[in-house]
Motif scaffolding. Structure first.
Motif, mmCIF file in Angstrom:
data_model
loop_
_atom_site.group_PDB
_atom_site.id
_atom_site.type_symbol
_atom_site.label_atom_id
_atom_site.label_comp_id
_atom_site.label_asym_id
_atom_site.label_seq_id
_atom_site.Cartn_x
_atom_site.Cartn_y
_atom_site.Cartn_z
ATOM 1 N N TYR A 248 0.954 -1.142 -0.051
ATOM 2 C CA TYR A 248 -0.034 0.106 0.005
ATOM 3 C C TYR A 248 0.892 1.461 0.114
ATOM 4 C CZ TYR A 248 1.322 -0.035 5.045
ATOM 5 O OH TYR A 248 1.918 0.092 6.126
ATOM 6 N N GLU A 249 0.432 2.467 -0.415
ATOM 7 C CA GLU A 249 1.007 3.745 -0.369
ATOM 8 C C GLU A 249 0.048 4.570 0.844
ATOM 9 O OE1 GLU A 249 1.170 5.546 -4.164
ATOM 10 O OE2 GLU A 249 1.726 3.456 -4.967
ATOM 11 N N THR A 250 0.760 5.366 1.770
ATOM 12 C CA THR A 250 0.272 6.299 2.513
ATOM 13 C C THR A 250 -0.174 7.119 1.979
ATOM 14 O OG1 THR A 250 1.304 4.995 4.101
ATOM 15 C CG2 THR A 250 0.163 6.856 5.021
ATOM 16 N N GLY A 251 -1.200 7.926 2.001
ATOM 17 C CA GLY A 251 -1.546 9.223 1.662
ATOM 18 C C GLY A 251 -1.945 10.323 2.505
ATOM 19 N N MET A 252 -2.363 11.277 2.322
ATOM 20 C CA MET A 252 -2.868 12.456 3.454
ATOM 21 C C MET A 252 -3.955 11.895 4.335
ATOM 22 S SD MET A 252 -1.961 15.851 1.599
ATOM 23 C CE MET A 252 -3.605 16.410 0.890
ATOM 24 N N GLU A 253 -4.252 12.559 5.358
ATOM 25 C CA GLU A 253 -5.065 12.309 6.451
ATOM 26 C C GLU A 253 -5.586 10.905 6.531
ATOM 27 O OE1 GLU A 253 -8.861 14.407 5.018
ATOM 28 O OE2 GLU A 253 -7.496 15.910 4.453
ATOM 29 N N ASN A 254 -4.215 10.035 6.595
ATOM 30 C CA ASN A 254 -4.432 8.752 7.136
ATOM 31 C C ASN A 254 -5.178 7.876 6.270
ATOM 32 O OD1 ASN A 254 -3.759 6.888 9.276
ATOM 33 N ND2 ASN A 254 -5.891 7.178 10.397
ATOM 34 N N GLN A 255 -4.793 8.287 4.921
ATOM 35 C CA GLN A 255 -5.587 7.460 3.859
ATOM 36 C C GLN A 255 -4.432 6.611 3.402
ATOM 37 O OE1 GLN A 255 -7.208 9.517 0.565
ATOM 38 N NE2 GLN A 255 -8.946 10.332 1.797
ATOM 39 N N ILE A 256 -4.873 5.348 2.962
ATOM 40 C CA ILE A 256 -4.052 4.365 2.224
ATOM 41 C C ILE A 256 -4.606 4.114 1.169
ATOM 42 C CG2 ILE A 256 -3.713 1.924 2.237
ATOM 43 C CD1 ILE A 256 -3.097 2.255 5.197
ATOM 44 N N GLN A 257 -3.697 3.908 -0.069
ATOM 45 C CA GLN A 257 -4.268 3.780 -1.431
ATOM 46 C C GLN A 257 -3.522 2.325 -1.913
ATOM 47 O OE1 GLN A 257 -2.966 6.183 -4.581
ATOM 48 N NE2 GLN A 257 -4.495 5.616 -5.511
ATOM 49 N N ILE A 258 -4.480 1.403 -2.229
ATOM 50 C CA ILE A 258 -3.863 -0.017 -2.710
ATOM 51 C C ILE A 258 -4.273 0.043 -4.318
ATOM 52 C CG2 ILE A 258 -3.850 -2.409 -2.308
ATOM 53 C CD1 ILE A 258 -5.167 -1.534 0.253
ATOM 54 N N ILE A 259 -3.307 -0.462 -4.993
ATOM 55 C CA ILE A 259 -3.576 -0.409 -6.525
ATOM 56 C C ILE A 259 -4.063 -1.724 -6.791
ATOM 57 C CG2 ILE A 259 -2.580 -0.389 -8.708
ATOM 58 C CD1 ILE A 259 -1.153 1.977 -7.689
#
Ligand SMILES: Nc1ncnc2c1ncn2[C@@H]1O[C@H](COP(=O)(O)OP(=O)(O)OP(=O)(O)O)[C@@H](O)[C@H]1O
Ligand SMILES: [Mg+2]
Length: 307
Positions: A248-259
């Motif tokens: 996963y990648e960590t984004g802003m505001e405690n968000q996680i992005q999973i492709i």
């Protein structure tokens, strides 16, 4: 079922002096589909449409409409009789009512269609006795579409039918175009609005600087060029993902992005977080905007300029 081809273009080229506006383009349009030529200002959309409408002569290439080769000038009238045209920046007589405008054009084409029928078809009933000058942009475009229907054409050309309209008027025009498709008309649309092409078209051809960049159904274009689909998770316990080996990648505001690429990967991600009561899940799919950006390195703004 084999598609009936109503427009067949091969190697079409048009130059103005030394400037090549349309450069060796080839495509076909099938009966009954909404086909969109999508591109920024100056891409060559109107030039292409006006050649197909028998208004301009190409320098090179083959143009066949309903199987008729436009090189045969004598047969061009047969084509003209079967097509309807709404030009870019359409305008009617300001000081005539909607009805008077339609009657004028009906007489011009010796059309037998009843004015009331025409007015009903495009939903202009309430505005029938209003002066053209006083109409909103969307209603004026409706008059344009009504005029293009006067000869009851099988094939309709709408050159930027919603340019400059507000979102609601644009949606109303889309609904009218959908209705015309349901009535069996083939619709050739030009637009610089991504959303319009995505919402309305069965197939899209992207044109830039006179050249075709890509083509296909909206889904095909998004699938092939749109880039990654991803799951966005908020308030997620990262350890659960790490335990499953999910990157996963960590984004802003405690968000996680999973492709992810396919349903199997998506289900694996969702099943990992299924017991986490705090997690917020959003699935992001690319749209035509992203496909266009990936293909061309540019976006088109509201005015139709590519940046
Ligand atoms: N009659 C003409 N003489 C010279 N150049 C022309 C002529 N018509 C169009 N062009 C040029 O050819 C190119 C393609 O124009 P065209 O109108 O076909 O593009 P378009 O995609 O319809 O653009 P728009 O979104 O602005 O309507 C543009 O650079 C335009 O300036
Ligand atoms: Mg144009």
């Amino acid at each position: 079922m084999i598609n009936n081809i109503v427009i067949n273009i091969e190697g079409l080229t048009k130059t103005y002096d030394k400037f090549t506006a349309v450069d060796e383009i080839s495509f076909t349009v099938n009966e009954g589909e909404v086909f969109a030529l999508l591109g920024p200002n100056g891409a060559g959309k109107t030039t292409t449409v006006e050649i197909i409408e028998c208004l301009k002569t190409p320098d090179k290439g083959k143009v066949e409409i309903f199987g008729i080769d436009l090189k045969d000038k004598k047969k061009q009238n047969d084509v003209k009789r079967k097509i309807g045209v709404m030009p870019q920046n359409f305008n009617a007589f300001d000081w005539l009512t909607v009805k008077e405008n339609l009657e004028y054009f009906k007489d011009l084409y010796s059309s037998k269609i009843s004015t009331d029928e025409l007015i009903n078809r495009v939903g202009l009933g309430e505005k029938m006795n209003s002066m053209y000058k006083t109409l909103s942009g969307g209603t004026k475009q409706r008059v344009g579409i009504a005029i293009s229907l006067i000869n009851e054409p099988e094939l309709l050309f709408l050159d930027e039918p919603t340019a400059g309209l507000d979102p609601q008027a644009r949606r109303e025009t889309w609904n009218l175009i959908r209705k015309l498709k349901e009535q069996g008309k083939t619709i050739f649309l030009t637009t610089h609005y991504m959303e319009e092409a995505q919402e309305l078209s069965d197939r899209i051809l992207i044109i830039i600087e006179g050249k075709i960049v890509a083509g296909g159904s909206p889904n095909e274009l998004i699938e092939n060029y749109g880039g990654n689909k991803s799951v966005i998770l908020k308030n997620c316990n990262k350890k659960i993902l790490e335990d499953r080996g999910i990157k996963y990648e960590t984004g802003m505001e405690n968000q996680i992005q999973i492709i992810f690429d396919n349903n199997e990967q998506l289900f694996n991600i969702l099943s990992a977080v299924t017991d986490d009561p705090n997690v917020e899940i959003e699935i992001k799919k690319p749209n035509l905007d992203e496909a266009f950006l990936n293909l061309t390195g540019r976006r088109i703004n509201a005015e139709g300029l590519a940046k």
